[in-house]
Design a protein around this motif. Structure first.
Motif, PDB file in Angstrom:
ATOM      1  N   CYS A 253       0.867  -1.186   0.000  1.00  0.00           N
ATOM      2  CA  CYS A 253       0.000   0.000   0.000  1.00  0.00           C
ATOM      3  C   CYS A 253       0.906   1.239   0.000  1.00  0.00           C
ATOM      4  O   CYS A 253       2.006   1.207   0.552  1.00  0.00           O
ATOM      5  CB  CYS A 253      -0.885   0.021   1.246  1.00  0.00           C
ATOM      6  SG  CYS A 253      -2.083  -1.320   1.294  1.00  0.00           S
ATOM      7  N   CYS A 258      -1.975   2.554   6.026  1.00  0.00           N
ATOM      8  CA  CYS A 258      -3.201   2.490   5.223  1.00  0.00           C
ATOM      9  C   CYS A 258      -4.311   1.762   5.994  1.00  0.00           C
ATOM     10  O   CYS A 258      -4.069   0.719   6.605  1.00  0.00           O
ATOM     11  CB  CYS A 258      -2.876   1.727   3.934  1.00  0.00           C
ATOM     12  SG  CYS A 258      -4.211   1.705   2.733  1.00  0.00           S
ATOM     13  N   HIS A 260      -6.937   0.852   4.341  1.00  0.00           N
ATOM     14  CA  HIS A 260      -7.508   0.087   3.229  1.00  0.00           C
ATOM     15  C   HIS A 260      -8.948   0.501   2.934  1.00  0.00           C
ATOM     16  O   HIS A 260      -9.787  -0.329   2.591  1.00  0.00           O
ATOM     17  CB  HIS A 260      -7.402  -1.423   3.502  1.00  0.00           C
ATOM     18  CG  HIS A 260      -6.098  -1.815   4.145  1.00  0.00           C
ATOM     19  ND1 HIS A 260      -4.891  -1.630   3.527  1.00  0.00           N
ATOM     20  CD2 HIS A 260      -5.819  -2.337   5.376  1.00  0.00           C
ATOM     21  CE1 HIS A 260      -3.921  -2.038   4.343  1.00  0.00           C
ATOM     22  NE2 HIS A 260      -4.463  -2.463   5.464  1.00  0.00           N
ATOM     23  N   CYS A 266      -4.006   1.820  -2.528  1.00  0.00           N
ATOM     24  CA  CYS A 266      -4.169   0.695  -1.586  1.00  0.00           C
ATOM     25  C   CYS A 266      -4.106  -0.625  -2.354  1.00  0.00           C
ATOM     26  O   CYS A 266      -4.930  -0.891  -3.235  1.00  0.00           O
ATOM     27  CB  CYS A 266      -5.493   0.811  -0.835  1.00  0.00           C
ATOM     28  SG  CYS A 266      -5.836  -0.665   0.151  1.00  0.00           S
ATOM     29  N   ALA A 267      -3.121  -1.436  -2.036  1.00  0.00           N
ATOM     30  CA  ALA A 267      -2.912  -2.699  -2.749  1.00  0.00           C
ATOM     31  C   ALA A 267      -4.061  -3.683  -2.527  1.00  0.00           C
ATOM     32  O   ALA A 267      -4.373  -4.493  -3.405  1.00  0.00           O
ATOM     33  CB  ALA A 267      -1.598  -3.335  -2.295  1.00  0.00           C
ATOM     34  N   LEU A 268      -4.678  -3.599  -1.359  1.00  0.00           N
ATOM     35  CA  LEU A 268      -5.776  -4.527  -1.054  1.00  0.00           C
ATOM     36  C   LEU A 268      -7.029  -4.180  -1.845  1.00  0.00           C
ATOM     37  O   LEU A 268      -7.708  -5.053  -2.383  1.00  0.00           O
ATOM     38  CB  LEU A 268      -6.091  -4.526   0.453  1.00  0.00           C
ATOM     39  CG  LEU A 268      -5.151  -5.278   1.408  1.00  0.00           C
ATOM     40  CD1 LEU A 268      -4.930  -6.691   0.929  1.00  0.00           C
ATOM     41  CD2 LEU A 268      -3.853  -4.589   1.641  1.00  0.00           C
TER      42      LEU A 268
HETATM   43 ZN    ZN Z   1      -4.251  -0.452   1.869  1.00  0.00          ZN
END
Ligand code: ZN
Ligand code: GDP
Length: 294
Positions: A253, A258, A260, A266-268
């Motif tokens: 992220c 983060c 999320h 945000c990678a999620l």
């Molecule tokens: Zn995130």
């Protein structure tokens, strides 16, 4: 032969009533035990040093190093559930309706405590069981073991997982934990139950946890029905480590803190948008994150 007054014995806590305990020495003698200075940092499964008061009573002086500690914590209070557990049996059944959220929380607690979880879908004999078995394949895909048994008819498969373990039974009430305990133990349960009943007579205290011997190398800890599982002891910065489906995104992220939710990069959220992460799991992560930073 009488023990010298100051000699410490090693024992195991086999019943916890919160502040009062039953301990058992390795020679097999049980004592009713209290703690000094109102200490409450002892749990069922703990190995402890006790000093002996008389034939029935002892004082717990301290606990020995623990292999694991399972506890729940809400915003204000922390409660020890059990110590030195190696396997967590999370018991579900289609009837009455189980909580998938509680399952996810129990899995998190197991991951954080370094205890292997085993998801036990009970009441395999009921037709309502099927959709739950299907739902649980998702958790199997995360690497968790799932077994489908009937406490009323056959617990052989479960028994094979318990060899050499100290297992704890967790689950909402009505899922079949008492029935499972009875099937696994037979008469042994009645014997230990008698000790607790004698200690508990007229005092109306709730048993927090009870340990049983399955055989010389395997033990089972029964704990009361669990409706909520406070996870306040988890650290938000470690959280992703406890999610097998999200570990791979650790550090990806844009912001290290983060949540999320709203943050860009945000990678999620990206993984969920790309169909690589179940939206329900992202929601669960978000709600736990909120809970921990509140
Ligand atoms: Zn995130
Ligand atoms: P606990 O609250 O988790 O200890 O649940 P209990 O052991 O008291 O079980 C709740 C109810 O589910 C009881 O009526 C049991 O007889 C029933 N039950 C438990 N195991 C099974 C099972 O494998 N099949 C069916 N059909 N009923 C079960």
């Amino acid at each position: 032969m009488a023990q010298p007054a100051n000699e410490l014995l090693t024992a195991q806590i086999i019943t916890s009533f919160g502040r009062r305990f039953i301990v058992r020495t390795y020679a097999g003698k049980t004592y009713e035990a209290t703690t000094r200075k109102k200490r409450v940092d002892f749990a069922c499964g703990d190995e402890v040093h006790i000093s002996h008061i008389n034939q029935q009573q002892a004082v717990i002086e301290d606990y020995l190093p623990r292999h694991s500690l399972l506890y729940r914590q809400d915003a204000t209070r922390s409660k020890l559930i059990a110590a030195n557990v190696t396997l967590m049996l999370i018991v579900l059944a289609a009837v009455p309706t189980p909580s998938e959220l509680l399952l996810q929380r129990a899995l998190l607690a197991a991951e954080a405590a370094g205890i292997l979880p085993l998801i036990v879908l009970n009441k395999a004999d009921l037709p309502q069981n099927k959709p739950w078995l299907e739902k649980l394949t998702f958790y199997q895909s995360l690497g968790y073991q799932v077994i489908n048994i009937s406490a009323l008819y056959n617990v052989a498969e479960l028994r094979s997982y318990l060899q050499g373990e100290r297992a704890i039974l967790l689950g909402q009430s009505g899922m079949g934990k008492s029935t499972l305990t009875n099937s696994l133990l037979g008469n042994e349960q009645a014997r230990v139950g008698d000790i607790s009943a004698a200690l508990d007579s007229g005092r109306h205290t709730t048993t927090h946890a009870q340990l049983y011997d399955l055989d010389a190398h395997s033990q089972l800890i029964d704990s009361p029905g669990l409706q909520a599982f406070g996870l306040h002891h988890l650290s938000v910065s470690n959280l992703l480590h406890y999610f097998p489906d999200m570990r791979q995104y650790i550090g990806e992220c844009r912001f290290h803190n983060c949540t999320h939710r709203q943050e860009p990069g945000c990678a999620l959220k990206q993984a969920a948008a790309d169909g690589k992460l179940k939206p329900e799991r992202l929601q669960f992560l978000q709600s736990i994150t909120d809970e921990l930073i509140r």
